[in-house]
Design a protein around this motif. Structure first.
Motif, PDB file in Angstrom:
ATOM      1  N   ALA A 130      24.690 -19.699   1.839  1.00 45.05           N
ATOM      2  CA  ALA A 130      23.865 -20.699   1.161  1.00 45.05           C
ATOM      3  C   ALA A 130      24.524 -21.182  -0.126  1.00 45.05           C
ATOM      4  CB  ALA A 130      22.483 -20.116   0.867  1.00 45.05           C
ATOM      5  N   SER A 131      25.157 -20.282  -0.857  1.00 41.57           N
ATOM      6  CA  SER A 131      25.851 -20.677  -2.085  1.00 41.57           C
ATOM      7  C   SER A 131      27.014 -21.618  -1.794  1.00 41.57           C
ATOM      8  CB  SER A 131      26.345 -19.428  -2.821  1.00 41.57           C
ATOM      9  OG  SER A 131      27.038 -19.781  -3.994  1.00 41.57           O
ATOM     10  N   ASP A 132      27.758 -21.334  -0.725  1.00 38.98           N
ATOM     11  CA  ASP A 132      28.874 -22.217  -0.360  1.00 38.98           C
ATOM     12  C   ASP A 132      28.368 -23.602   0.040  1.00 38.98           C
ATOM     13  OD1 ASP A 132      30.604 -20.148  -0.845  1.00 38.98           O
ATOM     14  OD2 ASP A 132      30.790 -19.547   1.258  1.00 38.98           O
ATOM     15  N   LEU A 133      27.255 -23.650   0.751  1.00 40.00           N
ATOM     16  CA  LEU A 133      26.729 -24.948   1.162  1.00 40.00           C
ATOM     17  C   LEU A 133      26.195 -25.735  -0.026  1.00 40.00           C
ATOM     18  CD1 LEU A 133      24.892 -24.434   4.574  1.00 40.00           C
ATOM     19  CD2 LEU A 133      27.122 -25.390   4.100  1.00 40.00           C
ATOM     20  N   ARG A 134      25.579 -25.058  -0.981  1.00 40.95           N
ATOM     21  CA  ARG A 134      25.101 -25.777  -2.176  1.00 40.95           C
ATOM     22  C   ARG A 134      26.275 -26.397  -2.933  1.00 40.95           C
ATOM     23  NH1 ARG A 134      21.630 -21.122  -2.507  1.00 40.95           N
ATOM     24  NH2 ARG A 134      19.470 -21.689  -2.041  1.00 40.95           N
ATOM     25  N   SER A 135      27.373 -25.680  -3.006  1.00 43.03           N
ATOM     26  CA  SER A 135      28.555 -26.233  -3.669  1.00 43.03           C
ATOM     27  C   SER A 135      29.111 -27.421  -2.896  1.00 43.03           C
ATOM     28  CB  SER A 135      29.629 -25.147  -3.806  1.00 43.03           C
ATOM     29  OG  SER A 135      29.159 -24.051  -4.569  1.00 43.03           O
ATOM     30  N   ALA A 136      29.121 -27.310  -1.555  1.00 51.74           N
ATOM     31  CA  ALA A 136      29.638 -28.406  -0.736  1.00 51.74           C
ATOM     32  C   ALA A 136      28.761 -29.642  -0.844  1.00 51.74           C
ATOM     33  CB  ALA A 136      29.754 -27.958   0.723  1.00 51.74           C
ATOM     34  N   VAL A 137      27.437 -29.445  -0.843  1.00 54.36           N
ATOM     35  CA  VAL A 137      26.521 -30.580  -0.967  1.00 54.36           C
ATOM     36  C   VAL A 137      26.604 -31.196  -2.356  1.00 54.36           C
ATOM     37  CG1 VAL A 137      24.089 -31.232  -0.925  1.00 54.36           C
ATOM     38  CG2 VAL A 137      24.983 -29.728   0.835  1.00 54.36           C
ATOM     39  N   GLY A 138      26.793 -30.365  -3.369  1.00 54.66           N
ATOM     40  CA  GLY A 138      26.912 -30.898  -4.723  1.00 54.66           C
ATOM     41  C   GLY A 138      28.135 -31.769  -4.911  1.00 54.66           C
ATOM     42  N   ASN A 139      29.173 -31.539  -4.127  1.00 48.09           N
ATOM     43  CA  ASN A 139      30.405 -32.321  -4.270  1.00 48.09           C
ATOM     44  C   ASN A 139      30.320 -33.689  -3.608  1.00 48.09           C
ATOM     45  OD1 ASN A 139      31.635 -30.203  -5.657  1.00 48.09           O
ATOM     46  ND2 ASN A 139      32.449 -29.288  -3.798  1.00 48.09           N
ATOM     47  N   ILE A 140      29.274 -33.940  -2.813  1.00 50.63           N
ATOM     48  CA  ILE A 140      29.171 -35.232  -2.124  1.00 50.63           C
ATOM     49  C   ILE A 140      28.064 -36.100  -2.701  1.00 50.63           C
ATOM     50  CG2 ILE A 140      30.069 -34.270   0.032  1.00 50.63           C
ATOM     51  CD1 ILE A 140      27.150 -34.236   1.046  1.00 50.63           C
ATOM     52  N   GLN A 141      27.541 -35.763  -3.862  1.00 52.75           N
ATOM     53  CA  GLN A 141      26.456 -36.548  -4.435  1.00 52.75           C
ATOM     54  C   GLN A 141      26.872 -38.002  -4.661  1.00 52.75           C
ATOM     55  OE1 GLN A 141      23.385 -35.551  -4.742  1.00 52.75           O
ATOM     56  NE2 GLN A 141      23.825 -33.464  -4.103  1.00 52.75           N
ATOM     57  N   ASN A 142      28.118 -38.211  -5.084  1.00 53.39           N
ATOM     58  CA  ASN A 142      28.577 -39.577  -5.335  1.00 53.39           C
ATOM     59  C   ASN A 142      28.855 -40.350  -4.049  1.00 53.39           C
ATOM     60  OD1 ASN A 142      30.749 -38.010  -4.650  1.00 53.39           O
ATOM     61  ND2 ASN A 142      32.158 -38.891  -6.145  1.00 53.39           N
ATOM     62  N   GLN A 143      28.875 -39.679  -2.901  1.00 49.86           N
ATOM     63  CA  GLN A 143      29.091 -40.362  -1.626  1.00 49.86           C
ATOM     64  C   GLN A 143      27.789 -40.808  -0.965  1.00 49.86           C
ATOM     65  OE1 GLN A 143      31.718 -38.158   1.003  1.00 49.86           O
ATOM     66  NE2 GLN A 143      32.747 -37.177  -0.725  1.00 49.86           N
ATOM     67  N   LEU A 144      26.657 -40.314  -1.444  1.00 48.99           N
ATOM     68  CA  LEU A 144      25.369 -40.705  -0.894  1.00 48.99           C
ATOM     69  C   LEU A 144      24.915 -42.030  -1.508  1.00 48.99           C
ATOM     70  CD1 LEU A 144      23.568 -37.231  -0.966  1.00 48.99           C
ATOM     71  CD2 LEU A 144      24.636 -38.359   0.996  1.00 48.99           C
ATOM     72  N   PRO A 145      24.041 -42.764  -0.834  1.00 49.13           N
ATOM     73  CA  PRO A 145      23.584 -44.056  -1.357  1.00 49.13           C
ATOM     74  C   PRO A 145      22.914 -43.918  -2.719  1.00 49.13           C
ATOM     75  CG  PRO A 145      22.972 -43.811   0.949  1.00 49.13           C
ATOM     76  CD  PRO A 145      23.488 -42.482   0.509  1.00 49.13           C
ATOM     77  N   ASN A 149      14.972 -44.297  -3.564  1.00 49.85           N
ATOM     78  CA  ASN A 149      14.185 -43.726  -2.468  1.00 49.85           C
ATOM     79  C   ASN A 149      14.850 -42.507  -1.839  1.00 49.85           C
ATOM     80  OD1 ASN A 149      12.103 -45.675  -2.610  1.00 49.85           O
ATOM     81  ND2 ASN A 149      13.358 -47.130  -1.456  1.00 49.85           N
ATOM     82  N   LEU A 150      16.100 -42.253  -2.197  1.00 48.77           N
ATOM     83  CA  LEU A 150      16.820 -41.109  -1.637  1.00 48.77           C
ATOM     84  C   LEU A 150      16.673 -39.910  -2.566  1.00 48.77           C
ATOM     85  CD1 LEU A 150      18.809 -39.894   0.427  1.00 48.77           C
ATOM     86  CD2 LEU A 150      20.668 -40.727  -1.029  1.00 48.77           C
ATOM     87  N   GLN A 151      16.116 -38.834  -2.028  1.00 43.11           N
ATOM     88  CA  GLN A 151      15.969 -37.605  -2.787  1.00 43.11           C
ATOM     89  C   GLN A 151      17.198 -36.718  -2.601  1.00 43.11           C
ATOM     90  OE1 GLN A 151      12.282 -35.694  -1.763  1.00 43.11           O
ATOM     91  NE2 GLN A 151      11.036 -37.475  -2.271  1.00 43.11           N
ATOM     92  N   GLN A 152      17.409 -35.834  -3.548  1.00 44.04           N
ATOM     93  CA  GLN A 152      18.560 -34.954  -3.481  1.00 44.04           C
ATOM     94  C   GLN A 152      18.420 -33.984  -2.305  1.00 44.04           C
ATOM     95  OE1 GLN A 152      21.232 -35.253  -5.341  1.00 44.04           O
ATOM     96  NE2 GLN A 152      20.343 -36.917  -6.524  1.00 44.04           N
ATOM     97  N   PRO A 153      19.512 -33.701  -1.590  1.00 40.53           N
ATOM     98  CA  PRO A 153      19.434 -32.742  -0.482  1.00 40.53           C
ATOM     99  C   PRO A 153      19.035 -31.352  -0.972  1.00 40.53           C
ATOM    100  CG  PRO A 153      21.473 -34.013  -0.387  1.00 40.53           C
ATOM    101  CD  PRO A 153      20.849 -34.306  -1.713  1.00 40.53           C
ATOM    102  N   THR A 154      18.228 -30.677  -0.176  1.00 38.12           N
ATOM    103  CA  THR A 154      17.796 -29.318  -0.490  1.00 38.12           C
ATOM    104  C   THR A 154      18.366 -28.360   0.543  1.00 38.12           C
ATOM    105  OG1 THR A 154      15.749 -29.642   0.783  1.00 38.12           O
ATOM    106  CG2 THR A 154      15.672 -30.107  -1.579  1.00 38.12           C
ATOM    107  N   VAL A 155      18.854 -27.211   0.065  1.00 39.88           N
ATOM    108  CA  VAL A 155      19.454 -26.189   0.919  1.00 39.88           C
ATOM    109  C   VAL A 155      18.470 -25.023   1.033  1.00 39.88           C
ATOM    110  CG1 VAL A 155      21.406 -24.621   1.239  1.00 39.88           C
ATOM    111  CG2 VAL A 155      21.768 -26.888   0.213  1.00 39.88           C
ATOM    112  N   VAL A 156      18.090 -24.690   2.273  1.00 41.44           N
ATOM    113  CA  VAL A 156      17.105 -23.645   2.527  1.00 41.44           C
ATOM    114  C   VAL A 156      17.730 -22.600   3.432  1.00 41.44           C
ATOM    115  CG1 VAL A 156      14.808 -23.114   3.419  1.00 41.44           C
ATOM    116  CG2 VAL A 156      15.234 -25.305   2.309  1.00 41.44           C
TER     117      VAL A 156
END
Length: 290
Positions: A130-145, A149-156
């Motif tokens: 889960a920690s690795d995925l949070r880091s990976a998702v955090g690195n693509i924030q600038n690639q999302l629209p 209306n777009l909320q930040q991705p959540t890792v569960v």
């Protein structure tokens, strides 16, 4: 003739058979027969040991395996499934595919929702995954629209396809629905999420307070205004921006420009143009969401 007066020789006396020692023969059963106290003590020890082990022995049909499955959810209000898949799901998939230990990726794109389920190898710890995925998702924030209306991705740390373990209903005879929703979101959900072993807490049926602007089309047309004009004016309701700082050498003050509206009367007074306010062409209602 003389008679032999001598007595006949007496027969030798038979010797008694030797008796075995008191503790010999019989094996273990004979020992317990001859030592009843020892048998009682051993049985008591067996009962005590069994009672002590009864509470600590676990009987399981299947081993206790914590499956390393992590789900990434993203909400994009108003977006079609094609837009969600192209703009969000594919970007998230590309980021998580480079994470070490990934064995499979499953994604679902729906209207306004993106869900990516990632399964890791059994040797990977769930917390580390889960920690690795949070880091990976955090690195693509600038690639999302760049869309409000777009909320930040959540890792569960749970499989989104699985069913909930516990469902709780919260009711009240004295609180309104919006106050009850605020209590659930700000207090109850946070405390449940902090319980050990809880992967995710989802709330349904909550109705948080919102401001509704009910437009009168005739008044809008009479003033030659469009919905876009009113929307541009309404966006200024949440204006809250830093405005620098003031430093006199001894004290440093941060300046903040805050133009937020917190009640319907303030929304009524927002200027659409030089001669028109929102209250002139619409009714503003404050209440719980649908």
């Amino acid at each position: 003739m003389s008679a032999d007066m001598s007595e006949p020789a007496s027969e030798p006396h038979a010797q008694p058979e030797a008796q075995p020692p008191a503790d010999a023969g019989g094996g273990g059963a004979g020992l317990f027969v001859r030592r009843p106290v020892l048998a009682i003590v051993l049985n008591i020890l067996i009962v005590v040991a069994g009672a002590a082990a009864f509470g600590g022995v676990e009987v399981r049909e299947l081993p206790n395996i914590d499956q390393p499955v992590v789900t990434i959810r993203t909400t994009y209000k108003g977006a079609t499934p094609e837009t969600v898949d192209k703009e969000v799901t594919r970007v998230v998939e590309g980021a998580v595919a480079r994470t070490p230990g990934v064995t499979s990726i499953e994604s679902i794109s729906q209207a306004g929702q993106s869900r990516v389920t990632v399964e890791f190898d059994q040797s990977v710890a769930l917390d580390a995954a889960a920690s690795d995925l949070r880091s990976a998702v955090g690195n693509i924030q600038n690639q999302l629209p760049n869309d409000p209306n777009l909320q930040q991705p959540t890792v569960v740390k749970a499989d989104a396809n699985s069913d909930a373990i516990i469902r709780l209903a919260v009711t009240s005879d004295t609180m309104s629905i919006d106050d009850l929703s605020e209590l659930v979101d700000n207090t109850i959900a946070d405390r449940l999420a902090a319980v050990e072993g809880v992967a995710d807490v989802q709330t349904y049926g909550d109705r948080l307070p919102i401001v509704r602007i009910m437009i009168d089309p005739a008044k809008m047309a009479a003033r030659n205004l469009s919905i876009a004009d009113l929307e541009a004016a309404a966006k200024s309701v949440a204006l809250d921006a830093p405005a620098g700082n003031i430093d006199d050498g001894l004290t440093s003050l941060l300046v903040r420009a805050n133009a937020s509206a917190s009640d319907p009367s303030q929304v009524d007074g927002i200027q659409i143009d030089q001669n028109t306010k929102i209250g002139d062409v619409a009714d503003v209602v404050y209440g719980p969401a649908d």
